[in-house]
Design a protein around this motif. Sequence first.
Motif, PDB file in Angstrom:
ATOM      1  N   LEU A 194      18.237  -4.395  22.548  1.00  0.00           N
ATOM      2  CA  LEU A 194      18.584  -5.622  21.832  1.00  0.00           C
ATOM      3  C   LEU A 194      20.040  -5.953  22.100  1.00  0.00           C
ATOM      4  CD1 LEU A 194      17.174  -4.811  18.256  1.00  0.00           C
ATOM      5  CD2 LEU A 194      15.959  -5.949  20.111  1.00  0.00           C
ATOM      6  N   HIS A 195      20.407  -7.211  21.910  1.00  0.00           N
ATOM      7  CA  HIS A 195      21.821  -7.575  21.845  1.00  0.00           C
ATOM      8  C   HIS A 195      22.315  -7.118  20.472  1.00  0.00           C
ATOM      9  CE1 HIS A 195      21.647 -10.244  25.406  1.00  0.00           C
ATOM     10  NE2 HIS A 195      20.392 -10.422  25.007  1.00  0.00           N
ATOM     11  N   LEU A 196      23.454  -6.458  20.421  1.00  0.00           N
ATOM     12  CA  LEU A 196      23.945  -5.880  19.174  1.00  0.00           C
ATOM     13  C   LEU A 196      25.233  -6.564  18.725  1.00  0.00           C
ATOM     14  CD1 LEU A 196      23.353  -2.103  19.975  1.00  0.00           C
ATOM     15  CD2 LEU A 196      21.913  -3.604  18.583  1.00  0.00           C
ATOM     16  N   GLY A 197      25.366  -6.743  17.421  1.00  0.00           N
ATOM     17  CA  GLY A 197      26.559  -7.385  16.877  1.00  0.00           C
ATOM     18  C   GLY A 197      26.970  -6.774  15.554  1.00  0.00           C
ATOM     19  N   ILE A 198      28.240  -6.906  15.240  1.00  0.00           N
ATOM     20  CA  ILE A 198      28.778  -6.497  13.940  1.00  0.00           C
ATOM     21  C   ILE A 198      29.484  -7.694  13.331  1.00  0.00           C
ATOM     22  CG2 ILE A 198      30.614  -5.148  12.832  1.00  0.00           C
ATOM     23  CD1 ILE A 198      29.851  -2.811  14.628  1.00  0.00           C
ATOM     24  N   ALA A 199      29.208  -7.969  12.067  1.00  0.00           N
ATOM     25  CA  ALA A 199      29.868  -9.053  11.329  1.00  0.00           C
ATOM     26  C   ALA A 199      30.480  -8.457  10.073  1.00  0.00           C
ATOM     27  CB  ALA A 199      28.872 -10.152  10.972  1.00  0.00           C
ATOM     28  N   THR A 200      31.786  -8.589   9.948  1.00  0.00           N
ATOM     29  CA  THR A 200      32.489  -7.934   8.848  1.00  0.00           C
ATOM     30  C   THR A 200      33.600  -8.806   8.303  1.00  0.00           C
ATOM     31  OG1 THR A 200      33.795  -5.965   8.266  1.00  0.00           O
ATOM     32  CG2 THR A 200      34.020  -6.767  10.518  1.00  0.00           C
ATOM     33  N   GLY A 201      33.965  -8.551   7.065  1.00  0.00           N
ATOM     34  CA  GLY A 201      35.151  -9.196   6.518  1.00  0.00           C
ATOM     35  C   GLY A 201      36.417  -8.533   7.008  1.00  0.00           C
ATOM     36  N   PHE A 206      36.699 -11.011  10.060  1.00  0.00           N
ATOM     37  CA  PHE A 206      37.210 -11.923   9.028  1.00  0.00           C
ATOM     38  C   PHE A 206      36.138 -12.905   8.554  1.00  0.00           C
ATOM     39  CE2 PHE A 206      40.703 -11.048  12.098  1.00  0.00           C
ATOM     40  CZ  PHE A 206      41.410 -10.165  11.319  1.00  0.00           C
ATOM     41  N   ASN A 207      34.896 -12.425   8.420  1.00  0.00           N
ATOM     42  CA  ASN A 207      33.766 -13.257   7.975  1.00  0.00           C
ATOM     43  C   ASN A 207      33.502 -14.447   8.894  1.00  0.00           C
ATOM     44  OD1 ASN A 207      33.233 -11.644   5.760  1.00  0.00           O
ATOM     45  ND2 ASN A 207      34.501 -12.838   4.364  1.00  0.00           N
ATOM     46  N   GLY A 208      33.928 -14.352  10.154  1.00  0.00           N
ATOM     47  CA  GLY A 208      33.696 -15.442  11.101  1.00  0.00           C
ATOM     48  C   GLY A 208      34.960 -16.118  11.579  1.00  0.00           C
ATOM     49  N   ALA A 245      38.042 -23.159   5.589  1.00  0.00           N
ATOM     50  CA  ALA A 245      36.785 -23.866   5.328  1.00  0.00           C
ATOM     51  C   ALA A 245      35.807 -23.650   6.469  1.00  0.00           C
ATOM     52  CB  ALA A 245      37.060 -25.356   5.140  1.00  0.00           C
ATOM     53  N   ASP A 246      34.514 -23.606   6.123  1.00  0.00           N
ATOM     54  CA  ASP A 246      33.432 -23.491   7.108  1.00  0.00           C
ATOM     55  C   ASP A 246      33.502 -22.200   7.912  1.00  0.00           C
ATOM     56  OD1 ASP A 246      32.433 -26.051   6.400  1.00  0.00           O
ATOM     57  OD2 ASP A 246      33.920 -26.988   7.707  1.00  0.00           O
ATOM     58  N   ILE A 247      34.150 -21.185   7.363  1.00  0.00           N
ATOM     59  CA  ILE A 247      34.165 -19.871   8.003  1.00  0.00           C
ATOM     60  C   ILE A 247      33.244 -18.952   7.212  1.00  0.00           C
ATOM     61  CG2 ILE A 247      35.559 -17.841   8.534  1.00  0.00           C
ATOM     62  CD1 ILE A 247      36.005 -20.178  10.436  1.00  0.00           C
ATOM     63  N   THR A 248      32.125 -18.621   7.801  1.00  0.00           N
ATOM     64  CA  THR A 248      31.175 -17.682   7.217  1.00  0.00           C
ATOM     65  C   THR A 248      30.560 -16.867   8.356  1.00  0.00           C
ATOM     66  OG1 THR A 248      29.233 -19.136   7.405  1.00  0.00           O
ATOM     67  CG2 THR A 248      30.561 -19.340   5.393  1.00  0.00           C
ATOM     68  N   LYS A 249      29.944 -15.764   8.004  1.00  0.00           N
ATOM     69  CA  LYS A 249      29.258 -14.968   9.011  1.00  0.00           C
ATOM     70  C   LYS A 249      28.108 -15.770   9.637  1.00  0.00           C
ATOM     71  CE  LYS A 249      30.248 -10.461   6.873  1.00  0.00           C
ATOM     72  NZ  LYS A 249      29.656  -9.204   6.371  1.00  0.00           N
ATOM     73  N   GLY A 250      27.442 -16.568   8.814  1.00  0.00           N
ATOM     74  CA  GLY A 250      26.352 -17.391   9.335  1.00  0.00           C
ATOM     75  C   GLY A 250      26.834 -18.394  10.368  1.00  0.00           C
ATOM     76  N   GLN A 251      27.948 -19.066  10.078  1.00  0.00           N
ATOM     77  CA  GLN A 251      28.522 -20.018  11.027  1.00  0.00           C
ATOM     78  C   GLN A 251      28.892 -19.316  12.328  1.00  0.00           C
ATOM     79  OE1 GLN A 251      28.952 -23.254  11.040  1.00  0.00           O
ATOM     80  NE2 GLN A 251      28.901 -23.994   8.939  1.00  0.00           N
ATOM     81  N   ALA A 252      29.398 -18.108  12.222  1.00  0.00           N
ATOM     82  CA  ALA A 252      29.781 -17.356  13.417  1.00  0.00           C
ATOM     83  C   ALA A 252      28.568 -17.053  14.289  1.00  0.00           C
ATOM     84  CB  ALA A 252      30.476 -16.063  13.006  1.00  0.00           C
ATOM     85  N   ILE A 253      27.483 -16.653  13.665  1.00  0.00           N
ATOM     86  CA  ILE A 253      26.265 -16.382  14.437  1.00  0.00           C
ATOM     87  C   ILE A 253      25.751 -17.652  15.087  1.00  0.00           C
ATOM     88  CG2 ILE A 253      23.867 -15.596  14.287  1.00  0.00           C
ATOM     89  CD1 ILE A 253      24.783 -13.688  12.049  1.00  0.00           C
ATOM     90  N   GLU A 254      25.860 -18.785  14.392  1.00  0.00           N
ATOM     91  CA  GLU A 254      25.469 -20.066  14.984  1.00  0.00           C
ATOM     92  C   GLU A 254      26.290 -20.338  16.241  1.00  0.00           C
ATOM     93  OE1 GLU A 254      23.060 -21.914  14.501  1.00  0.00           O
ATOM     94  OE2 GLU A 254      22.541 -22.217  12.395  1.00  0.00           O
TER      95      GLU A 254
END
Length: 249
Positions: free
Chosen positions: A36-43, A66-68, A183-192
């Motif tokens: 799989l492609h692997l990723g880490i998302a963290t604050g 930094f949450n994205g 603003a508009d910085i989230t882990k979800g936005q980063a994955i997008e």
Amino acid sequence: MENKLLVTDLDGTFVKDSRQVASKDKKLFISLKGKLHLGIATGRSVKEIDFIEEQIGFKINNKIGFNGGLIVMEGQKIFEKFIETPILRELLYYIQENQLVYDALDGKNRIGTYQSGNQGRIWNVPLVKPEDMIAEIAPLRIYKINVRPEAGRCTSTLLDLQNKFPQLSICKSGPERIEITPADITKGQAIERIKQIQPLEVITVGDSENDISMFELADTSFCLRHAASEVRNTADHVIDDFYEIAQYL
């Protein structure tokens, strides 16, 4: 390699004790390398992801810090965003006036009054206490600020911050920790943003409020059982430990 991206949170999830990756979790993650492609998302900072890479023995394809606020793909920075200086200055005055414990993250240091009682939770990033917080922090490029109210004051502080700073992304990531980003910085936005470059089916794993945005856009999402109910309820599956995702993959 399958056309899938697995993204995991660190603290409380892949690094459940915020110190070291458990042996079963590490074994599973290593077994997925090349599949799989692997990723880490963290604050935390991307620099702190290096600490985890040392434990698992290889580099991560996709790093979200930094949450994205900072995204690195295959060793290349593809996105970053800082808190704008005028807003940063206002926020620092608020923190000072309300006598809040805080730490500001510039990618190299944690700058502030926060002092961890558990040094094992500090990964490769020094804690620096400024003599003059406004003068020393306001000129810097700050990705994120953690505010740490005492027990019982976190929710009211969160609501007050959200009311006074609607131009920032502000969420609670623990009973005594609030995370503040542009603003508009989230882990979800980063994955997008990653998906815009490389369209992939997304699997996410997390345990905190700042993981909800990942759960909402994922094709499959997993939440650790110890998470708050409002976080668990947004995920597809609830697990006790990271390695349990193996039975679903």
